[in-house]
Design a protein around this motif. Structure first.
Motif, PDB file in Angstrom:
ATOM      1  N   LEU A  30     -54.966  58.489  45.317  1.00 18.33           N
ATOM      2  CA  LEU A  30     -54.887  57.922  46.669  1.00 18.33           C
ATOM      3  C   LEU A  30     -55.506  56.537  46.721  1.00 18.33           C
ATOM      4  O   LEU A  30     -54.935  55.609  47.319  1.00 18.33           O
ATOM      5  CB  LEU A  30     -55.601  58.855  47.658  1.00 18.33           C
ATOM      6  CG  LEU A  30     -55.693  58.362  49.110  1.00 18.33           C
ATOM      7  CD1 LEU A  30     -54.307  58.289  49.745  1.00 18.33           C
ATOM      8  CD2 LEU A  30     -56.613  59.265  49.933  1.00 18.33           C
ATOM      9  N   GLN A  71     -60.464  55.406  55.246  1.00 18.91           N
ATOM     10  CA  GLN A  71     -59.386  54.775  56.007  1.00 18.91           C
ATOM     11  C   GLN A  71     -58.238  55.767  56.231  1.00 18.91           C
ATOM     12  O   GLN A  71     -57.577  55.748  57.276  1.00 18.91           O
ATOM     13  CB  GLN A  71     -58.915  53.525  55.282  1.00 18.91           C
ATOM     14  CG  GLN A  71     -60.011  52.467  55.176  1.00 18.91           C
ATOM     15  CD  GLN A  71     -59.704  51.355  54.185  1.00 18.91           C
ATOM     16  OE1 GLN A  71     -58.576  50.843  54.170  1.00 18.91           O
ATOM     17  NE2 GLN A  71     -60.669  50.965  53.375  1.00 18.91           N
ATOM     18  N   ALA A  72     -58.034  56.673  55.270  1.00 15.45           N
ATOM     19  CA  ALA A  72     -56.990  57.692  55.414  1.00 15.45           C
ATOM     20  C   ALA A  72     -57.335  58.682  56.522  1.00 15.45           C
ATOM     21  O   ALA A  72     -56.480  59.035  57.344  1.00 15.45           O
ATOM     22  CB  ALA A  72     -56.787  58.420  54.093  1.00 15.45           C
ATOM     23  N   MET A 101     -53.393  53.149  47.793  1.00 14.51           N
ATOM     24  CA  MET A 101     -53.725  52.355  48.978  1.00 14.51           C
ATOM     25  C   MET A 101     -54.126  50.935  48.600  1.00 14.51           C
ATOM     26  O   MET A 101     -53.818  49.982  49.331  1.00 14.51           O
ATOM     27  CB  MET A 101     -54.816  53.049  49.791  1.00 14.51           C
ATOM     28  CG  MET A 101     -54.328  54.339  50.439  1.00 14.51           C
ATOM     29  SD  MET A 101     -55.475  55.068  51.643  1.00 14.51           S
ATOM     30  CE  MET A 101     -55.280  53.963  53.056  1.00 14.51           C
ATOM     31  N   TYR A 117     -56.796  57.166  59.885  1.00 17.27           N
ATOM     32  CA  TYR A 117     -55.388  57.195  60.286  1.00 17.27           C
ATOM     33  C   TYR A 117     -54.972  58.580  60.770  1.00 17.27           C
ATOM     34  O   TYR A 117     -54.277  58.723  61.794  1.00 17.27           O
ATOM     35  CB  TYR A 117     -54.505  56.759  59.115  1.00 17.27           C
ATOM     36  CG  TYR A 117     -53.982  55.351  59.260  1.00 17.27           C
ATOM     37  CD1 TYR A 117     -52.669  55.108  59.643  1.00 17.27           C
ATOM     38  CD2 TYR A 117     -54.808  54.253  59.026  1.00 17.27           C
ATOM     39  CE1 TYR A 117     -52.190  53.809  59.775  1.00 17.27           C
ATOM     40  CE2 TYR A 117     -54.336  52.958  59.160  1.00 17.27           C
ATOM     41  CZ  TYR A 117     -53.024  52.744  59.538  1.00 17.27           C
ATOM     42  OH  TYR A 117     -52.552  51.459  59.687  1.00 17.27           O
ATOM     43  N   CYS A 118     -55.380  59.602  60.053  1.00 19.70           N
ATOM     44  CA  CYS A 118     -54.984  60.965  60.428  1.00 19.70           C
ATOM     45  C   CYS A 118     -55.618  61.379  61.751  1.00 19.70           C
ATOM     46  O   CYS A 118     -54.942  61.929  62.634  1.00 19.70           O
ATOM     47  CB  CYS A 118     -55.381  61.941  59.319  1.00 19.70           C
ATOM     48  SG  CYS A 118     -54.440  61.734  57.781  1.00 19.70           S
ATOM     49  N   VAL A 124     -48.535  52.859  56.005  1.00 20.76           N
ATOM     50  CA  VAL A 124     -49.657  53.731  55.632  1.00 20.76           C
ATOM     51  C   VAL A 124     -49.276  55.196  55.815  1.00 20.76           C
ATOM     52  O   VAL A 124     -49.527  56.028  54.924  1.00 20.76           O
ATOM     53  CB  VAL A 124     -50.918  53.390  56.453  1.00 20.76           C
ATOM     54  CG1 VAL A 124     -52.016  54.429  56.188  1.00 20.76           C
ATOM     55  CG2 VAL A 124     -51.421  52.001  56.100  1.00 20.76           C
ATOM     56  N   TYR A 125     -48.673  55.536  56.933  1.00 23.69           N
ATOM     57  CA  TYR A 125     -48.286  56.935  57.153  1.00 23.69           C
ATOM     58  C   TYR A 125     -47.262  57.403  56.119  1.00 23.69           C
ATOM     59  O   TYR A 125     -47.300  58.550  55.663  1.00 23.69           O
ATOM     60  CB  TYR A 125     -47.753  57.133  58.569  1.00 23.69           C
ATOM     61  CG  TYR A 125     -48.839  57.204  59.614  1.00 23.69           C
ATOM     62  CD1 TYR A 125     -49.821  58.197  59.565  1.00 23.69           C
ATOM     63  CD2 TYR A 125     -48.891  56.280  60.658  1.00 23.69           C
ATOM     64  CE1 TYR A 125     -50.821  58.256  60.516  1.00 23.69           C
ATOM     65  CE2 TYR A 125     -49.893  56.340  61.615  1.00 23.69           C
ATOM     66  CZ  TYR A 125     -50.856  57.325  61.533  1.00 23.69           C
ATOM     67  OH  TYR A 125     -51.852  57.386  62.476  1.00 23.69           O
ATOM     68  N   LYS A 141     -50.205  67.903  57.196  1.00 24.51           N
ATOM     69  CA  LYS A 141     -51.522  67.793  56.557  1.00 24.51           C
ATOM     70  C   LYS A 141     -52.612  68.463  57.410  1.00 24.51           C
ATOM     71  O   LYS A 141     -53.688  68.770  56.899  1.00 24.51           O
ATOM     72  CB  LYS A 141     -51.921  66.323  56.367  1.00 24.51           C
ATOM     73  CG  LYS A 141     -50.882  65.443  55.713  1.00 24.51           C
ATOM     74  CD  LYS A 141     -50.667  65.804  54.275  1.00 24.51           C
ATOM     75  CE  LYS A 141     -49.712  64.806  53.615  1.00 24.51           C
ATOM     76  NZ  LYS A 141     -49.325  65.246  52.253  1.00 24.51           N
ATOM     77  N   LEU A 187     -49.277  58.147  52.954  1.00 24.27           N
ATOM     78  CA  LEU A 187     -50.092  59.363  53.041  1.00 24.27           C
ATOM     79  C   LEU A 187     -49.257  60.622  52.877  1.00 24.27           C
ATOM     80  O   LEU A 187     -49.759  61.653  52.404  1.00 24.27           O
ATOM     81  CB  LEU A 187     -50.837  59.403  54.373  1.00 24.27           C
ATOM     82  CG  LEU A 187     -51.899  58.328  54.594  1.00 24.27           C
ATOM     83  CD1 LEU A 187     -52.500  58.450  55.992  1.00 24.27           C
ATOM     84  CD2 LEU A 187     -52.994  58.416  53.543  1.00 24.27           C
ATOM     85  N   TYR A 200     -61.083  53.972  50.563  1.00 27.34           N
ATOM     86  CA  TYR A 200     -59.754  54.188  51.118  1.00 27.34           C
ATOM     87  C   TYR A 200     -59.594  55.563  51.748  1.00 27.34           C
ATOM     88  O   TYR A 200     -58.814  55.735  52.692  1.00 27.34           O
ATOM     89  CB  TYR A 200     -58.693  53.975  50.033  1.00 27.34           C
ATOM     90  CG  TYR A 200     -58.482  52.519  49.691  1.00 27.34           C
ATOM     91  CD1 TYR A 200     -57.910  51.657  50.626  1.00 27.34           C
ATOM     92  CD2 TYR A 200     -58.850  52.010  48.455  1.00 27.34           C
ATOM     93  CE1 TYR A 200     -57.709  50.312  50.333  1.00 27.34           C
ATOM     94  CE2 TYR A 200     -58.662  50.670  48.148  1.00 27.34           C
ATOM     95  CZ  TYR A 200     -58.089  49.823  49.093  1.00 27.34           C
ATOM     96  OH  TYR A 200     -57.906  48.490  48.807  1.00 27.34           O
ATOM     97  N   ALA A 201     -60.297  56.564  51.257  1.00 28.19           N
ATOM     98  CA  ALA A 201     -60.165  57.896  51.858  1.00 28.19           C
ATOM     99  C   ALA A 201     -60.739  57.926  53.273  1.00 28.19           C
ATOM    100  O   ALA A 201     -60.262  58.680  54.120  1.00 28.19           O
ATOM    101  CB  ALA A 201     -60.844  58.944  50.985  1.00 28.19           C
TER     102      ALA A 201
END
Length: 224
Positions: free
Chosen positions: A43, A181-182, A47, A185-186, A78-79, A208, A82, A178-179
């Motif tokens: 991941l 940031q993930a 990213m 987003y979620c 980004v989506y 998810k 993911l 980055y996780a």
């Protein structure tokens, strides 16, 4: 049964103010993203690659991926990225006006309760005896605020995680991981569905999201 190592990245959405005002959110939410080490490495690389690609195509970011601030084009990219990864997201939703007064005496107290209920709900589902877990929270506020929130999370970890689970807590900057940031987003997509009734982005990561725990869903009394 062999033990496992888990990495749990966390984020919060909504504000901690408990009062009725147009500029105060109706909900507060805690969200976590659980991912294994090999998938996390993949991941991070993906990213980073997307960030570079966006910069080359004149969609450079001022800092890091952040769902609230990013353009719609960047969000879509980004989506889409993911969707190709294996992780689970769990979210605890708190409708703030249903919080009893002792739960919201101070913002750190309310924050602690939110984390307590979240971990109490998800920990038995994801951790086994002798597992190891690293919980990574986004660095927030002043040094004093971070200290209070760190103490709150550590106390909650002791109360909610099984005794034999080895646990470590870390605060990292959003732009360093980055996780984080993930999960931003979620959680943004989940929170937007609850707060605004807009599930446009939620649909992109719905598979998810393993749990959406509406903490006071059966409550009827409102305190303000």
């Amino acid at each position: 049964m062999s033990s496992k190592r888990h990495i749990l990245f966390s984020d919060e959405s909504g504000d901690l103010q408990c009062r009725r005002s147009p500029d105060v959110t109706k909900y507060f939410a805690v969200g976590t993203l659980l991912i294994e080490e090999n998938e996390l490495a993949r991941l991070r690389a993906a990213m980073a690659g997307l960030r570079d690609e966006l910069a080359w195509s004149h969609h450079g970011l001022d800092s890091c991926f952040h769902a609230t601030a990013d353009s719609q084009y960047v969000r879509e990219r980004v989506y889409a990225l993911l969707a190709d990864f294996d992780f689970r997201v769990d979210v605890t939703i708190m409708e703030k006006d249903k919080a009893q007064p002792h739960i919201r005496t101070t913002e750190p107290t309310f924050f602690k309760y939110a984390w307590y209920y979240h971990l109490r709900y998800i920990a038995p589902q994801i951790f086994k005896q002798d597992d190891e877990v690293l919980i990574v929270a986004a660095e927030l506020g002043t040094k004093r605020v971070r200290k209070a929130f760190r103490r709150a999370i550590e106390e909650v970890m002791q109360q909610c995680l099984p005794y034999r689970v080895k646990r470590t807590l870390a605060f990292w900057r959003d732009d360093s991981e980055y996780a984080l940031q993930a999960i931003d987003y979620c959680l943004w997509a989940v929170f937007r569905k609850w707060e605004r009734g807009d599930d446009t982005h939620y649909k992109k990561i719905a598979n998810k999201v393993v749990t959406e725990y509406d903490l006071w869903r059966v409550g009827t009394k409102r305190y303000y």
